[in-house]
Design a protein around this motif. Structure first.
Motif, PDB file in Angstrom:
ATOM      1  N   UNK A  52      44.614-114.866  26.122  1.00  0.00           N
ATOM      2  CA  UNK A  52      45.358-114.413  24.950  1.00  0.00           C
ATOM      3  C   UNK A  52      44.467-114.308  23.719  1.00  0.00           C
ATOM      4  N   UNK A  53      43.486-115.190  23.585  1.00  0.00           N
ATOM      5  CA  UNK A  53      42.610-115.166  22.422  1.00  0.00           C
ATOM      6  C   UNK A  53      41.655-113.980  22.454  1.00  0.00           C
ATOM      7  N   UNK A  54      41.243-113.561  23.631  1.00  0.00           N
ATOM      8  CA  UNK A  54      40.239-112.507  23.744  1.00  0.00           C
ATOM      9  C   UNK A  54      40.819-111.139  24.095  1.00  0.00           C
ATOM     10  N   UNK A  55      42.102-111.060  24.342  1.00  0.00           N
ATOM     11  CA  UNK A  55      42.722-109.787  24.680  1.00  0.00           C
ATOM     12  C   UNK A  55      42.912-108.950  23.424  1.00  0.00           C
ATOM     13  N   UNK A  56      42.430-107.697  23.434  1.00  0.00           N
ATOM     14  CA  UNK A  56      42.681-106.859  22.263  1.00  0.00           C
ATOM     15  C   UNK A  56      44.159-106.502  22.195  1.00  0.00           C
ATOM     16  N   UNK A  57      44.687-106.579  21.029  1.00  0.00           N
ATOM     17  CA  UNK A  57      46.098-106.276  20.831  1.00  0.00           C
ATOM     18  C   UNK A  57      46.551-106.815  19.502  1.00  0.00           C
ATOM     19  N   UNK A  58      47.795-106.628  19.214  1.00  0.00           N
ATOM     20  CA  UNK A  58      48.332-107.095  17.958  1.00  0.00           C
ATOM     21  C   UNK A  58      48.440-108.605  17.913  1.00  0.00           C
ATOM     22  N   UNK A  59      48.180-109.158  16.747  1.00  0.00           N
ATOM     23  CA  UNK A  59      48.234-110.612  16.598  1.00  0.00           C
ATOM     24  C   UNK A  59      49.651-111.122  16.796  1.00  0.00           C
ATOM     25  N   UNK A  60      50.621-110.397  16.309  1.00  0.00           N
ATOM     26  CA  UNK A  60      52.016-110.836  16.442  1.00  0.00           C
ATOM     27  C   UNK A  60      52.438-110.879  17.912  1.00  0.00           C
ATOM     28  N   UNK A  61      52.016-109.887  18.662  1.00  0.00           N
ATOM     29  CA  UNK A  61      52.377-109.850  20.077  1.00  0.00           C
ATOM     30  C   UNK A  61      51.721-110.987  20.846  1.00  0.00           C
ATOM     31  N   UNK A  62      50.471-111.297  20.506  1.00  0.00           N
ATOM     32  CA  UNK A  62      49.783-112.388  21.195  1.00  0.00           C
ATOM     33  C   UNK A  62      50.396-113.743  20.843  1.00  0.00           C
ATOM     34  N   UNK A  63      50.881-113.886  19.608  1.00  0.00           N
ATOM     35  CA  UNK A  63      51.544-115.139  19.230  1.00  0.00           C
ATOM     36  C   UNK A  63      52.855-115.290  19.981  1.00  0.00           C
ATOM     37  N   UNK A  64      53.598-114.199  20.122  1.00  0.00           N
ATOM     38  CA  UNK A  64      54.851-114.256  20.885  1.00  0.00           C
ATOM     39  C   UNK A  64      54.566-114.629  22.334  1.00  0.00           C
ATOM     40  N   UNK A  65      53.534-114.034  22.912  1.00  0.00           N
ATOM     41  CA  UNK A  65      53.164-114.385  24.289  1.00  0.00           C
ATOM     42  C   UNK A  65      52.703-115.833  24.385  1.00  0.00           C
ATOM     43  N   UNK A  66      51.988-116.317  23.372  1.00  0.00           N
ATOM     44  CA  UNK A  66      51.549-117.715  23.384  1.00  0.00           C
ATOM     45  C   UNK A  66      52.740-118.660  23.334  1.00  0.00           C
ATOM     46  N   UNK A  67      53.756-118.309  22.541  1.00  0.00           N
ATOM     47  CA  UNK A  67      54.965-119.139  22.485  1.00  0.00           C
ATOM     48  C   UNK A  67      55.670-119.139  23.825  1.00  0.00           C
ATOM     49  N   UNK A  68      55.798-117.975  24.430  1.00  0.00           N
ATOM     50  CA  UNK A  68      56.511-117.868  25.704  1.00  0.00           C
ATOM     51  C   UNK A  68      55.771-118.622  26.808  1.00  0.00           C
ATOM     52  N   UNK A  69      54.434-118.503  26.819  1.00  0.00           N
ATOM     53  CA  UNK A  69      53.645-119.125  27.882  1.00  0.00           C
ATOM     54  C   UNK A  69      53.276-120.575  27.596  1.00  0.00           C
ATOM     55  N   UNK A  70      53.604-121.062  26.407  1.00  0.00           N
ATOM     56  CA  UNK A  70      53.307-122.449  26.073  1.00  0.00           C
ATOM     57  C   UNK A  70      51.860-122.691  25.700  1.00  0.00           C
ATOM     58  N   UNK A  71      51.152-121.651  25.284  1.00  0.00           N
ATOM     59  CA  UNK A  71      49.748-121.801  24.882  1.00  0.00           C
ATOM     60  C   UNK A  71      49.674-122.268  23.433  1.00  0.00           C
ATOM     61  N   UNK A  72      48.503-122.691  23.023  1.00  0.00           N
ATOM     62  CA  UNK A  72      48.286-123.167  21.665  1.00  0.00           C
ATOM     63  C   UNK A  72      48.174-121.964  20.728  1.00  0.00           C
TER      64      UNK A  72
END
Length: 87
Positions: free
Chosen positions: A35-55
């Protein structure tokens, strides 16, 4: 639970800890690294981090650093490359 805001108290969602203590602060899970190194929107990566339980702080920090390096590094590289290829 939490009064009106029952979405934040949903027991099915991962537990959100912003100051999670790790034995090794430099270590991360594979999900957080992706998630940290995937290019994409910051908001989308934060939503994915919340869903997946990542920091979330790890993911957001890496996205912001990447953005800062690209914004500051692109003009520097754009001025160096033409000089190198014309000589």
């Amino acid at each position: 639970c939490c009064g009106r805001n029952r979405v934040l108290c949903n027991p099915d969602l991962p537990d959100l800890h912003f100051d999670r203590r790790r034995p090794n602060p430099w270590a991360c899970t594979p999900v957080e690294a992706i998630l940290a190194l995937t290019p994409g929107g910051q908001a989308e990566m934060v939503v994915l981090a919340i869903i997946l339980g990542a920091d979330m702080t790890f993911v957001v920090t890496h996205h912001l650093l990447r953005l800062i390096f690209v914004i500051t590094g692109a003009p520097i590289i754009a001025t160096i490359l033409p000089k190198r290829f014309t000589q």
